[in-house]
Design a protein around this motif. Sequence first.
Motif, PDB file in Angstrom:
ATOM      1  N   ASP A  16       0.839  -1.199   0.000  1.00 59.65           N
ATOM      2  CA  ASP A  16       0.000   0.000   0.000  1.00 59.65           C
ATOM      3  C   ASP A  16       0.874   1.248   0.000  1.00 59.65           C
ATOM      4  OD1 ASP A  16      -1.952   1.911   0.380  1.00 59.65           O
ATOM      5  OD2 ASP A  16      -2.217   1.467   2.510  1.00 59.65           O
ATOM      6  N   ALA A  17       0.585   2.189  -0.900  1.00 53.08           N
ATOM      7  CA  ALA A  17       1.368   3.422  -1.011  1.00 53.08           C
ATOM      8  C   ALA A  17       0.719   4.594  -0.289  1.00 53.08           C
ATOM      9  CB  ALA A  17       1.570   3.766  -2.482  1.00 53.08           C
ATOM     10  N   SER A  18      -0.156   4.326   0.654  1.00 50.41           N
ATOM     11  CA  SER A  18      -0.841   5.422   1.341  1.00 50.41           C
ATOM     12  C   SER A  18       0.147   6.263   2.138  1.00 50.41           C
ATOM     13  CB  SER A  18      -1.914   4.866   2.279  1.00 50.41           C
ATOM     14  OG  SER A  18      -1.335   4.043   3.274  1.00 50.41           O
ATOM     15  N   GLY A  19      -0.134   7.555   2.213  1.00 49.74           N
ATOM     16  CA  GLY A  19       0.703   8.460   2.984  1.00 49.74           C
ATOM     17  C   GLY A  19       2.020   8.804   2.332  1.00 49.74           C
TER      18      GLY A  19
ATOM     19  N   VAL B 121       9.822  10.150  -4.192  1.00 53.18           N
ATOM     20  CA  VAL B 121       8.641  10.008  -3.341  1.00 53.18           C
ATOM     21  C   VAL B 121       9.057  10.233  -1.895  1.00 53.18           C
ATOM     22  CG1 VAL B 121       7.428   8.435  -4.907  1.00 53.18           C
ATOM     23  CG2 VAL B 121       8.942   7.498  -3.153  1.00 53.18           C
ATOM     24  N   VAL B 122       8.121  10.744  -1.094  1.00 55.31           N
ATOM     25  CA  VAL B 122       8.398  11.044   0.304  1.00 55.31           C
ATOM     26  C   VAL B 122       7.116  10.843   1.099  1.00 55.31           C
ATOM     27  CG1 VAL B 122       7.892  13.516  -0.015  1.00 55.31           C
ATOM     28  CG2 VAL B 122       9.354  12.784   1.892  1.00 55.31           C
ATOM     29  N   THR B 123       7.250  10.390   2.332  1.00 53.72           N
ATOM     30  CA  THR B 123       6.063  10.246   3.166  1.00 53.72           C
ATOM     31  C   THR B 123       5.555  11.627   3.567  1.00 53.72           C
ATOM     32  OG1 THR B 123       7.384  10.096   5.187  1.00 53.72           O
ATOM     33  CG2 THR B 123       6.839   8.025   4.066  1.00 53.72           C
ATOM     34  N   THR B 124       4.268  11.721   3.776  1.00 50.28           N
ATOM     35  CA  THR B 124       3.677  13.015   4.112  1.00 50.28           C
ATOM     36  C   THR B 124       4.163  13.533   5.458  1.00 50.28           C
ATOM     37  OG1 THR B 124       1.749  11.844   4.999  1.00 50.28           O
ATOM     38  CG2 THR B 124       1.609  12.639   2.723  1.00 50.28           C
ATOM     39  N   ASP B 125       4.623  12.633   6.329  1.00 50.93           N
ATOM     40  CA  ASP B 125       5.156  13.067   7.623  1.00 50.93           C
ATOM     41  C   ASP B 125       6.683  13.127   7.626  1.00 50.93           C
ATOM     42  OD1 ASP B 125       5.734  10.393   7.526  1.00 50.93           O
ATOM     43  OD2 ASP B 125       4.714   9.859   9.396  1.00 50.93           O
ATOM     44  N   ASP B 126       7.292  13.027   6.440  1.00 47.00           N
ATOM     45  CA  ASP B 126       8.746  13.158   6.273  1.00 47.00           C
ATOM     46  C   ASP B 126       9.538  12.140   7.092  1.00 47.00           C
ATOM     47  OD1 ASP B 126       8.363  15.286   4.517  1.00 47.00           O
ATOM     48  OD2 ASP B 126       8.461  16.782   6.116  1.00 47.00           O
ATOM     49  N   THR B 127       9.043  10.909   7.148  1.00 45.69           N
ATOM     50  CA  THR B 127       9.762   9.849   7.856  1.00 45.69           C
ATOM     51  C   THR B 127      10.377   8.840   6.890  1.00 45.69           C
ATOM     52  OG1 THR B 127       7.717   8.568   8.089  1.00 45.69           O
ATOM     53  CG2 THR B 127       8.326  10.043   9.910  1.00 45.69           C
ATOM     54  N   GLY B 128      10.518   9.232   5.641  1.00 45.62           N
ATOM     55  CA  GLY B 128      11.165   8.370   4.669  1.00 45.62           C
ATOM     56  C   GLY B 128      11.038   8.933   3.272  1.00 45.62           C
TER      57      GLY B 128
ATOM     58  N   HIS C  50       8.111  -0.272   2.861  1.00 47.29           N
ATOM     59  CA  HIS C  50       7.190  -0.929   1.936  1.00 47.29           C
ATOM     60  C   HIS C  50       6.232   0.071   1.298  1.00 47.29           C
ATOM     61  CE1 HIS C  50       7.734  -5.305   3.558  1.00 47.29           C
ATOM     62  NE2 HIS C  50       8.804  -4.823   2.952  1.00 47.29           N
ATOM     63  N   ARG C  51       5.807   1.083   2.042  1.00 48.40           N
ATOM     64  CA  ARG C  51       4.947   2.107   1.444  1.00 48.40           C
ATOM     65  C   ARG C  51       5.710   2.904   0.384  1.00 48.40           C
ATOM     66  NH1 ARG C  51       3.047   6.135   4.752  1.00 48.40           N
ATOM     67  NH2 ARG C  51       4.376   5.651   6.534  1.00 48.40           N
ATOM     68  N   LEU C  52       6.973   3.185   0.652  1.00 50.72           N
ATOM     69  CA  LEU C  52       7.792   3.892  -0.333  1.00 50.72           C
ATOM     70  C   LEU C  52       8.006   3.040  -1.584  1.00 50.72           C
ATOM     71  CD1 LEU C  52      10.430   5.414   2.094  1.00 50.72           C
ATOM     72  CD2 LEU C  52       8.779   6.722   0.740  1.00 50.72           C
ATOM     73  N   LEU C  53       8.280   1.754  -1.396  1.00 51.71           N
ATOM     74  CA  LEU C  53       8.449   0.867  -2.549  1.00 51.71           C
ATOM     75  C   LEU C  53       7.171   0.795  -3.376  1.00 51.71           C
ATOM     76  CD1 LEU C  53      10.476  -2.069  -0.944  1.00 51.71           C
ATOM     77  CD2 LEU C  53      11.328  -0.367  -2.574  1.00 51.71           C
ATOM     78  N   ALA C  54       6.029   0.774  -2.707  1.00 54.21           N
ATOM     79  CA  ALA C  54       4.755   0.756  -3.428  1.00 54.21           C
ATOM     80  C   ALA C  54       4.565   2.045  -4.220  1.00 54.21           C
ATOM     81  CB  ALA C  54       3.604   0.563  -2.444  1.00 54.21           C
ATOM     82  N   ALA C  55       4.957   3.175  -3.627  1.00 52.85           N
ATOM     83  CA  ALA C  55       4.828   4.453  -4.326  1.00 52.85           C
ATOM     84  C   ALA C  55       5.762   4.522  -5.531  1.00 52.85           C
ATOM     85  CB  ALA C  55       5.116   5.601  -3.360  1.00 52.85           C
ATOM     86  N   VAL C  56       6.968   3.977  -5.388  1.00 50.78           N
ATOM     87  CA  VAL C  56       7.883   3.914  -6.531  1.00 50.78           C
ATOM     88  C   VAL C  56       7.291   3.026  -7.619  1.00 50.78           C
ATOM     89  CG1 VAL C  56      10.130   3.084  -7.304  1.00 50.78           C
ATOM     90  CG2 VAL C  56       9.957   4.409  -5.193  1.00 50.78           C
ATOM     91  N   ARG C  57       6.771   1.884  -7.225  1.00 48.84           N
ATOM     92  CA  ARG C  57       6.115   0.980  -8.187  1.00 48.84           C
ATOM     93  C   ARG C  57       5.059   1.727  -8.991  1.00 48.84           C
ATOM     94  NH1 ARG C  57       2.357  -2.322  -4.869  1.00 48.84           N
ATOM     95  NH2 ARG C  57       1.214  -0.349  -5.109  1.00 48.84           N
ATOM     96  N   ASP C  58       4.231   2.497  -8.311  1.00 53.02           N
ATOM     97  CA  ASP C  58       3.162   3.223  -8.993  1.00 53.02           C
ATOM     98  C   ASP C  58       3.719   4.345  -9.864  1.00 53.02           C
ATOM     99  OD1 ASP C  58       1.501   1.524  -7.617  1.00 53.02           O
ATOM    100  OD2 ASP C  58       0.865   3.018  -6.133  1.00 53.02           O
ATOM    101  N   ALA C  59       4.757   5.033  -9.371  1.00 54.40           N
ATOM    102  CA  ALA C  59       5.346   6.134 -10.141  1.00 54.40           C
ATOM    103  C   ALA C  59       5.998   5.640 -11.423  1.00 54.40           C
ATOM    104  CB  ALA C  59       6.370   6.881  -9.286  1.00 54.40           C
TER     105      ALA C  59
END
Length: 285
Positions: free
Chosen positions: A147-150, A188-195, A220-229
């Motif tokens: 899941d790429a949420s956040g 990609v970056v988390t909305t709370d800047d933790t990765g 894992h959320r970052l990897l999902a966001a990269v996958r989508d990007a």
Amino acid sequence: MVFTVDSFSAAMDVDFRPLTARDAGDAAALSTAVGWGMRRTDWERFVSLPAVRTVGGWRDGELVATATAVCYDAAVAWIGSIVVAAPYRRRGLGTRVFERAFDDVRDRVDVVGLDANDTGKPIYADAGFDDVLTATVYTGTPSADLDASGVEPLTDAARIAGYDATRVSVDREFLLASLLDDPDTRGVVTTDDTGYAIATPTRTGWAVGPLLADDRQTTHRLLAAVRDALDGDSFTINALGSAPAAAFAAAGLTDTRTLTRMTYPTPEPALTGRGVYANAGFALG
């Protein structure tokens, strides 16, 4: 062991000098010829950044060898991009161009690092480098279940520079800015800047790194966001140590090869630390 530029027998006449902007095309042609994924854009970055020191070796007017060293202030220099044209391998030229790069930076910084394959490792060990950790190359597309949420797009290096510096203990903002300035790069970056994670195009596909995160779930959320990007395209990513390797494997990526991270003059966790899951690339540390 003390290195000098004459400590190895000159197997052939080679002229060494720093690379310049006019050499970027030849350097890209050389790295392409030996199967590396570096683009002309990457070589243009190397020769344009003041923090990067370069070495080129010419024989009869042809560029036949390269090496680079990225200096992160006076703390760390990272040696990479040691490329030798196929007809000149196993003749001592790789050692000589490495030696030039090493001699150029070792008195400028506290620690010199590199990532060694099995062929180069004995040479670097003889030069005084020690093993630090295993870097594992993973490839593939992260699981569709992730899941790429956040997570949102990243375009501004200043946003993550402080977070990055607390993890790797050096200021890499100049490098992060250079990577993100490439219009083909995806950050990609988390909305709370933790990765955060950065994906850059190579001649052969996509490479992801750096990737820094507070924990495996964020990774894992970052990897999902990269996958989508990347619209599901496969990519490579280099895990620094066993915990990142386990996280990437759990995300559905496949390990393909390993290198040994080494440092001089003593074993140091240079450019690694809590939350550093992937390096910026073997040429960048």
